[in-house]
Motif scaffolding. Structure first.
Motif, PDB file in Angstrom:
ATOM      1  N   ASP A  40       0.850  -1.191   0.000  1.00 39.66           N
ATOM      2  CA  ASP A  40       0.000   0.000   0.000  1.00 39.66           C
ATOM      3  C   ASP A  40       0.883   1.237   0.000  1.00 39.66           C
ATOM      4  O   ASP A  40       1.769   1.382   0.849  1.00 39.66           O
ATOM      5  CB  ASP A  40      -0.904   0.015   1.231  1.00 39.66           C
ATOM      6  N   ARG A  61      -1.051  -0.732  -4.443  1.00 42.04           N
ATOM      7  CA  ARG A  61      -2.356  -0.099  -4.263  1.00 42.04           C
ATOM      8  C   ARG A  61      -2.077   1.328  -3.797  1.00 42.04           C
ATOM      9  O   ARG A  61      -1.532   1.532  -2.706  1.00 42.04           O
ATOM     10  CB  ARG A  61      -3.191  -0.864  -3.239  1.00 42.04           C
ATOM     11  N   THR A  63      -2.950   5.285  -2.923  1.00 40.28           N
ATOM     12  CA  THR A  63      -3.785   6.433  -2.582  1.00 40.28           C
ATOM     13  C   THR A  63      -2.969   7.674  -2.930  1.00 40.28           C
ATOM     14  O   THR A  63      -1.871   7.864  -2.407  1.00 40.28           O
ATOM     15  CB  THR A  63      -4.138   6.447  -1.086  1.00 40.28           C
ATOM     16  N   THR A  76      -7.350  10.209 -12.069  1.00 42.00           N
ATOM     17  CA  THR A  76      -8.431   9.226 -12.130  1.00 42.00           C
ATOM     18  C   THR A  76      -8.692   8.814 -13.574  1.00 42.00           C
ATOM     19  O   THR A  76      -8.834   7.616 -13.881  1.00 42.00           O
ATOM     20  CB  THR A  76      -9.710   9.797 -11.508  1.00 42.00           C
ATOM     21  N   ARG A  80      -7.965   4.963 -15.195  1.00 40.93           N
ATOM     22  CA  ARG A  80      -9.011   4.198 -15.882  1.00 40.93           C
ATOM     23  C   ARG A  80      -8.596   3.873 -17.313  1.00 40.93           C
ATOM     24  O   ARG A  80      -8.801   2.751 -17.796  1.00 40.93           O
ATOM     25  CB  ARG A  80     -10.318   4.986 -15.872  1.00 40.93           C
ATOM     26  N   ASP A  86      -8.658   0.191 -10.481  1.00 39.49           N
ATOM     27  CA  ASP A  86      -8.855  -0.521  -9.223  1.00 39.49           C
ATOM     28  C   ASP A  86      -7.678  -0.361  -8.271  1.00 39.49           C
ATOM     29  O   ASP A  86      -7.787  -0.703  -7.088  1.00 39.49           O
ATOM     30  CB  ASP A  86      -9.081  -2.019  -9.479  1.00 39.49           C
ATOM     31  N   ASP A  89      -6.470   5.337  -6.204  1.00 39.40           N
ATOM     32  CA  ASP A  89      -7.534   6.135  -5.600  1.00 39.40           C
ATOM     33  C   ASP A  89      -7.018   7.563  -5.482  1.00 39.40           C
ATOM     34  O   ASP A  89      -6.207   7.866  -4.599  1.00 39.40           O
ATOM     35  CB  ASP A  89      -7.889   5.573  -4.217  1.00 39.40           C
ATOM     36  N   ARG A  91      -7.511  11.521  -4.794  1.00 41.96           N
ATOM     37  CA  ARG A  91      -8.414  12.356  -4.001  1.00 41.96           C
ATOM     38  C   ARG A  91      -7.887  13.781  -3.897  1.00 41.96           C
ATOM     39  O   ARG A  91      -6.686  13.996  -3.806  1.00 41.96           O
ATOM     40  CB  ARG A  91      -8.536  11.816  -2.571  1.00 41.96           C
TER      41      ARG A  91
END
Length: 208
Positions: A40, A61, A63, A76, A80, A86, A89, A91
């Motif tokens: 992560d 993964r 963030t 984002t 995609r 997936d 993320d 933000r």
């Protein structure tokens, strides 16, 4: 461009640069993380999104946060488009106000500078505390001013890696400095021009 509001300023910075379909990762990330097992990751100040995409392609993964909603929305879309939605993320997040929840195996902060008021040391200290045992915090700062930098103040001080580490005031029995160096490289600016720049690289590992 509104230069008194940090959100408007950074949205303007990103909107003024054409979106790149496949942005490149930072060189110091690649040299530091290539041999690490994926887990992560948290990317502070996602910029063009190249670091987050590079990590996701290697199974991390990610963030990824930025004060600019333009930057987060672009990442984002990139994720995609490359089949990495997936794993990424993205933000909009004001790190001077709050910090993402969770624990991470890697936290990266590349050129995490701003002319607006923010307790950077407090943010990076929180980042170190968000590491799992064995996790690493990679802080890469400007050690020189590139010709295309938004900050051309001739009196600007570029803190050394040792100064940054001292400002974090981390307990050496829990966090260990693995690298504190000032390497040089040839960088390419948004207009395609090149120049030699200095990076200040700090790598800290959480021992337990």
């Amino acid at each position: 461009m509104n230069t008194t509001d940090p959100v408007a300023f950074w949205d303007g910075v990103h909107a003024s640069h054409p979106a790149t379909g496949d942005p490149r990762p930072n060189a110091r990330l690649v040299e530091t993380v290539t041999d690490l097992p994926p887990g992560d990751a948290l990317d502070l100040g996602l910029g063009s999104g190249g670091d987050a995409l590079w990590l996701a392609r290697r199974g991390w993964r990610v963030t990824a946060v930025d004060i600019s909603g333009v930057a987060a929305e672009r990442l984002t879309g990139h994720a995609r488009a490359h089949g990495l939605g997936d794993l990424v993320d993205a933000r909009r997040h004001d790190l001077g106000v709050s910090f993402p929840e969770g624990l991470f195996d890697l936290v990266t902060a590349h050129y995490f500078h701003t002319s607006f008021e923010m307790d950077r040391s407090a943010v990076l200290r929180t980042a170190a505390q968000a590491l799992r045992p064995g996790g690493r915090l990679l802080v890469v700062d400007h050690g020189s001013t590139a010709p295309w930098s938004w900050n051309q103040d001739p009196d600007v001080h570029h803190p050394t890696p040792d100064e940054v580490a001292a400002g974090l005031a981390l307990d050496p029995s829990t966090w260990r400095v693995e690298r504190a160096e000032a390497p040089r490289r040839i960088a390419t600016g948004p207009d395609g021009s090149t120049a030699e720049v200095v990076d200040h690289v700090l790598l800290i590992r959480r021992e337990d």
